[in-house]
Write an enzyme that holds these catalytic residues in place. Structure first.
Site, PDB file in Angstrom:
ATOM      1  N   ASP A  80      32.881  38.102  43.148  1.00  0.00           N
ATOM      2  CA  ASP A  80      33.807  38.646  44.148  1.00  0.00           C
ATOM      3  C   ASP A  80      33.104  39.548  45.153  1.00  0.00           C
ATOM      4  O   ASP A  80      32.013  40.062  44.910  1.00  0.00           O
ATOM      5  CB  ASP A  80      34.942  39.414  43.466  1.00  0.00           C
ATOM      6  CG  ASP A  80      34.460  40.634  42.690  1.00  0.00           C
ATOM      7  OD1 ASP A  80      33.403  40.546  42.032  1.00  0.00           O
ATOM      8  OD2 ASP A  80      35.138  41.681  42.735  1.00  0.00           O
ATOM      9  N   GLU A 149      34.343  42.172  39.683  1.00  0.00           N
ATOM     10  CA  GLU A 149      33.551  43.384  39.451  1.00  0.00           C
ATOM     11  C   GLU A 149      33.942  44.497  40.396  1.00  0.00           C
ATOM     12  O   GLU A 149      33.961  45.676  40.020  1.00  0.00           O
ATOM     13  CB  GLU A 149      32.059  43.044  39.612  1.00  0.00           C
ATOM     14  CG  GLU A 149      31.100  44.175  39.223  1.00  0.00           C
ATOM     15  CD  GLU A 149      30.734  45.105  40.373  1.00  0.00           C
ATOM     16  OE1 GLU A 149      30.031  46.105  40.134  1.00  0.00           O
ATOM     17  OE2 GLU A 149      31.158  44.853  41.538  1.00  0.00           O
TER      18      GLU A 149
END
Length: 390
Positions: A80, A149
């Site tokens: 991400d 994350e």
């Protein structure tokens, strides 16, 4: 062999921004798109053990091609990108910096996504190198690409029964040469304030305006260290959310500090703020909830100096000067350290993360790739002996 730059350019054009307000796993569909691409690419390299889990974790295993028994190493990067700035429609561009070096930027309207697609590209290129050069000896190598994350969920479903490395590195740091073995202790605090509303025309000695009390809390917090005036090893309070009216108000902030004693002091300070409001305006005026988020990984990493030295030597071999720097934040590796997996953080090369000014020097991409390649090779030479603690 696909160049690390070509991989990076491909990956950043996939919108993988995480969404902290989503309860799905992962929090955004674009992360699935990148995960499937990585899975296909790993299979094309001949990494048949590569898998994609139901929670959008990509795992891969490169088996040892030597009879020498050595510790297994792992590498981790996250799928991400930050939700802090626009992340869809990324249009990477090549430019020259002031010194004439080639850099990659976005067009200025979005993030670039070097955090952490440069880490993904470096790891993927390193794995392809070994897949195409079986004569280069190495031990067991594990790979993981994690979702979410950036919103603190990267290790929520991390499976150590698949990722069996004895030690690992996240490839999620900044400029070339950064090697991070310590980070902030982190907590989140929420102060809720209850006011006493009444008609403003008849409010004298009656009204308690919750929003005004919230502003007083902020004034006190901002008299301490805040991100805008802290650096290096200085910690801070950071206001992340504020809402309120006369009857109620909420102040949310995070607490960051390297030193454990100072961290504990800052948490107590948050309690004192609520206690002070209750003493002045009556019991029940304010409540505070403090939640620890992650710890300083130095307590773990300091027990494994060999894996720090391995990273330093491998960087030097790649033409990079190692620089031990503290993380003014956290990584997936922080939580993994406290789950039995020593996991320092390697540079991935990007600069100005989480902003539209993000960029990465092309040479830093190659340096990150070469550092990963060298670590894999040098595990055999270093004779590191660490057993899986899972």
């Amino acid at each position: 062999m696909t160049s690390v730059v070509d991989r990076f350019i491909k990956y950043v054009q996939i919108n993988t921004q995480s969404n902290e307000f989503s309860e799905s796993v992962p929090s955004s569909t674009g992360q699935w798109d990148l995960a499937r691409i990585l899975l296909d690419e790993l299979h094309e390299m001949g990494i048949t053990d590569a898998v994609l889990t139901q929670q959008c974790y990509v795992y891969a295993f490169l088996p040892a091609n030597t009879r020498k028994k050595v510790s297994s190493v792992g590498f981790i990067a996250h799928l991400d990108t930050s939700p802090d700035e626009k992340g869809d429609g990324v249009k990477p561009k090549f430019k020259k910096d002031k010194k004439g070096n080639d850099i990659i930027t976005s067009d200025g309207t979005t993030l670039l996504g070097a955090d952490d697609k440069s880490g993904i590209a470096a790891i993927m290129s390193a794995i392809e190198y070994y897949a195409e050069n079986p004569q280069v000896k190495h031990g067991d190598v594990y790979i993981a690409f994690t979702p979410d994350e950036e919103i603190g969920r990267g290790t929520d479903h991390f499976d150590r029964s698949i990722f069996k490395a004895d030690f690992a590195y996240t490839v999620d740091g900044g400029e070339a040469g950064e090697l991070e073995i310590e980070n902030f202790n982190a907590a989140k605090a929420v102060i809720k304030i209850t006011g006493k509303p009444c008609h403003p025309g008849y409010a004298k000695n009656k009204m308690v305006n919750a929003s005004i009390l919230a502003s007083k809390v902020i004034d006190v917090i901002c008299s301490e260290n805040i991100p805008e005036n802290s650096e290096g090893r200085q910690g801070f309070f950071h206001i992340t959310h504020l809402e309120g009216n006369v009857g109620s108000a909420t102040v949310e902030f995070i607490i960051r500090e390297f030193d454990q004693l100072e961290f504990n002091y800052k948490k107590r300070f948050a309690n004192y703020l609520a206690e002070g409001l209750n003493e002045q305006f009556g019991k029940g005026t304010a409540t505070v909830e403090i939640t620890d988020q992650y710890k300083n990984m130095f307590d773990i990493i300091s027990q494994y100096p060999d894996i720090v030295q391995l990273a330093k030597n491998s960087m030097t071999e790649a033409g990079v000067e190692p620089k031990l720097t503290p993380i003014r934040g956290g990584t997936d590796g922080v939580k993994l350290c406290f789950n039995g997996l020593p996991c320092p953080n390697l540079f991935a090369g990007g600069i100005n993360f989480h902003s539209k000014d993000e960029y990465i020097p092309v040479k830093s991409l190659y340096m990150a790739q070469d550092t990963v390649i060298n670590i894999i090779k040098n595990v055999i030479l270093s004779n590191i002996c660490i057993k899986n603690q899972n």
